[in-house]
Design a protein around this motif. Structure first.
Motif, PDB file in Angstrom:
ATOM      1  N   GLU A 153       0.824  -1.210   0.000  1.00 61.21           N
ATOM      2  CA  GLU A 153       0.000   0.000   0.000  1.00 61.21           C
ATOM      3  C   GLU A 153       0.863   1.266   0.000  1.00 61.21           C
ATOM      4  N   GLY A 154       2.063   1.148  -0.532  1.00 64.78           N
ATOM      5  CA  GLY A 154       2.957   2.296  -0.569  1.00 64.78           C
ATOM      6  C   GLY A 154       3.681   2.561   0.725  1.00 64.78           C
ATOM      7  N   LYS A 155       3.472   1.734   1.739  1.00 61.37           N
ATOM      8  CA  LYS A 155       4.064   1.974   3.062  1.00 61.37           C
ATOM      9  C   LYS A 155       5.439   1.330   3.147  1.00 61.37           C
ATOM     10  N   ARG A 156       6.365   1.865   2.372  1.00 58.19           N
ATOM     11  CA  ARG A 156       7.720   1.322   2.332  1.00 58.19           C
ATOM     12  C   ARG A 156       8.704   2.366   2.829  1.00 58.19           C
ATOM     13  N   SER A 157       9.446   2.013   3.857  1.00 60.50           N
ATOM     14  CA  SER A 157      10.517   2.874   4.343  1.00 60.50           C
ATOM     15  C   SER A 157      11.766   2.642   3.499  1.00 60.50           C
ATOM     16  N   ILE A 158      12.461   3.715   3.153  1.00 63.70           N
ATOM     17  CA  ILE A 158      13.653   3.551   2.325  1.00 63.70           C
ATOM     18  C   ILE A 158      14.833   3.017   3.117  1.00 63.70           C
ATOM     19  N   CYS A 159      14.734   2.985   4.449  1.00 64.02           N
ATOM     20  CA  CYS A 159      15.789   2.418   5.300  1.00 64.02           C
ATOM     21  C   CYS A 159      17.150   3.038   4.983  1.00 64.02           C
ATOM     22  N   ASP A 160      17.161   4.344   4.814  1.00 67.05           N
ATOM     23  CA  ASP A 160      18.388   5.123   4.609  1.00 67.05           C
ATOM     24  C   ASP A 160      19.056   4.854   3.260  1.00 67.05           C
ATOM     25  N   GLU A 161      18.358   4.177   2.335  1.00 73.80           N
ATOM     26  CA  GLU A 161      18.903   3.922   1.005  1.00 73.80           C
ATOM     27  C   GLU A 161      18.286   4.892   0.007  1.00 73.80           C
ATOM     28  N   PRO A 162      19.081   5.687  -0.686  1.00 70.01           N
ATOM     29  CA  PRO A 162      18.528   6.594  -1.694  1.00 70.01           C
ATOM     30  C   PRO A 162      17.659   5.823  -2.683  1.00 70.01           C
ATOM     31  N   THR A 163      16.424   6.261  -2.853  1.00 67.50           N
ATOM     32  CA  THR A 163      15.454   5.485  -3.612  1.00 67.50           C
ATOM     33  C   THR A 163      14.627   6.370  -4.536  1.00 67.50           C
ATOM     34  N   ILE A 164      14.417   5.882  -5.753  1.00 67.29           N
ATOM     35  CA  ILE A 164      13.531   6.523  -6.706  1.00 67.29           C
ATOM     36  C   ILE A 164      12.227   5.730  -6.738  1.00 67.29           C
ATOM     37  N   PHE A 165      11.114   6.404  -6.540  1.00 72.03           N
ATOM     38  CA  PHE A 165       9.806   5.757  -6.622  1.00 72.03           C
ATOM     39  C   PHE A 165       9.155   6.146  -7.948  1.00 72.03           C
ATOM     40  N   TYR A 166       8.801   5.137  -8.711  1.00 72.73           N
ATOM     41  CA  TYR A 166       8.180   5.316 -10.029  1.00 72.73           C
ATOM     42  C   TYR A 166       6.723   4.913  -9.886  1.00 72.73           C
ATOM     43  N   MET A 167       5.819   5.911  -9.849  1.00 75.59           N
ATOM     44  CA  MET A 167       4.428   5.664  -9.479  1.00 75.59           C
ATOM     45  C   MET A 167       3.506   6.482 -10.395  1.00 75.59           C
ATOM     46  N   LEU A 168       3.354   6.054 -11.624  1.00 74.78           N
ATOM     47  CA  LEU A 168       2.576   6.825 -12.574  1.00 74.78           C
ATOM     48  C   LEU A 168       1.078   6.556 -12.425  1.00 74.78           C
ATOM     49  N   HIS A 169       0.321   7.630 -12.285  1.00 74.89           N
ATOM     50  CA  HIS A 169      -1.137   7.559 -12.229  1.00 74.89           C
ATOM     51  C   HIS A 169      -1.630   6.661 -11.096  1.00 74.89           C
TER      52      HIS A 169
END
Length: 333
Positions: free
Chosen positions: A198-214
């Motif tokens: 449900e989108g509830k993801r912690s990046i845990c200090d790792e640089p992260t790109i989220f790709y979430m179109l529409h």
């Protein structure tokens, strides 16, 4: 046998893209319409096999590389990533050398996934990079049967290549994926998540790109809640629905009540809009690249960070996400 065939087909998906990019542009005008018509004809069969889906992904990639949209969209992302890279260098000195490898170039060889190999322009194997970026993709849709979803997935694959993010470092999830689509994604070397986060993801200090179109607004709100701190948000980039557009479309009281984290972060981010072209108007419309400058985050009121209650959306109408029924049996789609 089937796995080997899928892996071989996956390798064939990506190899022709560079050759397509070097073709004369005059040939591009003839192909998209023909390809779209062929795709629509084949998409009547929901049991399309992996090889057919991989072939369509390859064709979509060839068309995308020939488009003006691809180069301009990539430049938009790159403008954001360069700023984000400088911020990460300042925040974490130990990442400076690794992030120095972040540029729009070819994907390094990834020996642990056979279908991940993509030859460079000269045919030489590229040295594996140490770029620490991760990528998470939510809500891509049924790309086996939907042209829009397939083009969005194709863009993701090309983006990962150009920004040197290993496909094994990219997690992908959509609750509507078919078994054929999961098989295709596995063959392509990305990591398919087994649970609806449900989108509830912690990046845990790792640089992260989220790709979430529409994606549904709640998905972005959940993601912000899961990373609600200056430190975490400053390491994130979100490619998805324009937050500015969300604010314009939703009533202020609805935004503040149901999507409070989006409402609170509006003054703490920078947003770059994707270019608009007629060829991909229904595919990448209302999409922006978002990043969170530390200076802006620190200028937000102190009490902004004090409230960290998990969103529940109990009184929210028209919730545009599919809930995790294993955690909430009463939730409805």
């Amino acid at each position: 046998m089937a796995a080997a065939a899928a892996a071989a087909a996956a390798a064939a998906v990506l190899e022709p893209w560079r050759a397509a990019a070097r073709r004369k542009r005059r040939s591009a005008a003839r192909r998209p319409g023909q390809r779209e018509a062929a795709a629509r004809g084949a998409e009547g069969d929901p049991e399309a096999d992996s090889a057919a889906v991989l072939r369509r992904i390859r064709e979509a990639g060839e068309d995308l590389l020939l488009s003006d949209f691809w180069s301009s969209a990539l430049e938009t992302i790159n403008r954001c990533l360069r700023k984000h890279q400088e911020q990460l260098k300042a925040l974490v000195g130990t990442l400076s050398e690794a992030l120095g490898n972040l540029h729009l170039d070819s994907l390094p060889h990834e020996p642990d996934v056979a279908c991940d190999y993509i030859p460079g322009e000269t045919g030489e194997t590229l040295v594996t990079g140490a770029c620490p970026l991760k990528c998470v993709c939510y809500g891509i849709g049924n790309f086996a049967t939907c042209v829009i979803a397939r083009n969005q997935l194709t863009f993701l694959l090309l983006f990962l290549e150009k920004c040197q993010v290993r496909r094994s470092h990219c997690c992908v999830y959509d609750p509507l994926f078919s078994q054929v689509e999961i098989a295709v994604l596995n063959a392509l070397g990305v990591t398919v998540l087994g649970e609806n986060e449900e989108g509830k993801r912690s990046i845990c200090d790792e640089p992260t790109i989220f790709y979430m179109l529409h994606c549904g607004t709640a998905l972005y709100n959940n993601l912000l809640w899961s990373n609600w701190s200056v430190d975490a948000l400053s390491k994130m980039v979100i490619i998805g629905n324009s937050f500015r557009g969300l604010e314009e479309r939703l009533l202020t009281r609805i935004l503040q009540k149901n999507y409070s984290y989006i409402a609170k972060i509006s003054q703490g981010l920078e947003e770059l809009e994707f270019p608009q072209t007629s060829q991909y108007v229904d595919i990448f419309n209302d999409i922006s690249v978002h990043w969170f400058p530390v200076q802006k985050l620190k200028q937000l009121p102190v009490d902004t960070w004090a409230f960290q209650e998990e969103p529940d959306y109990q009184d929210c109408e028209d919730l545009e996400i599919i809930r995790n029924k294993t955690e909430d049996p009463s939730a409805t789609d």
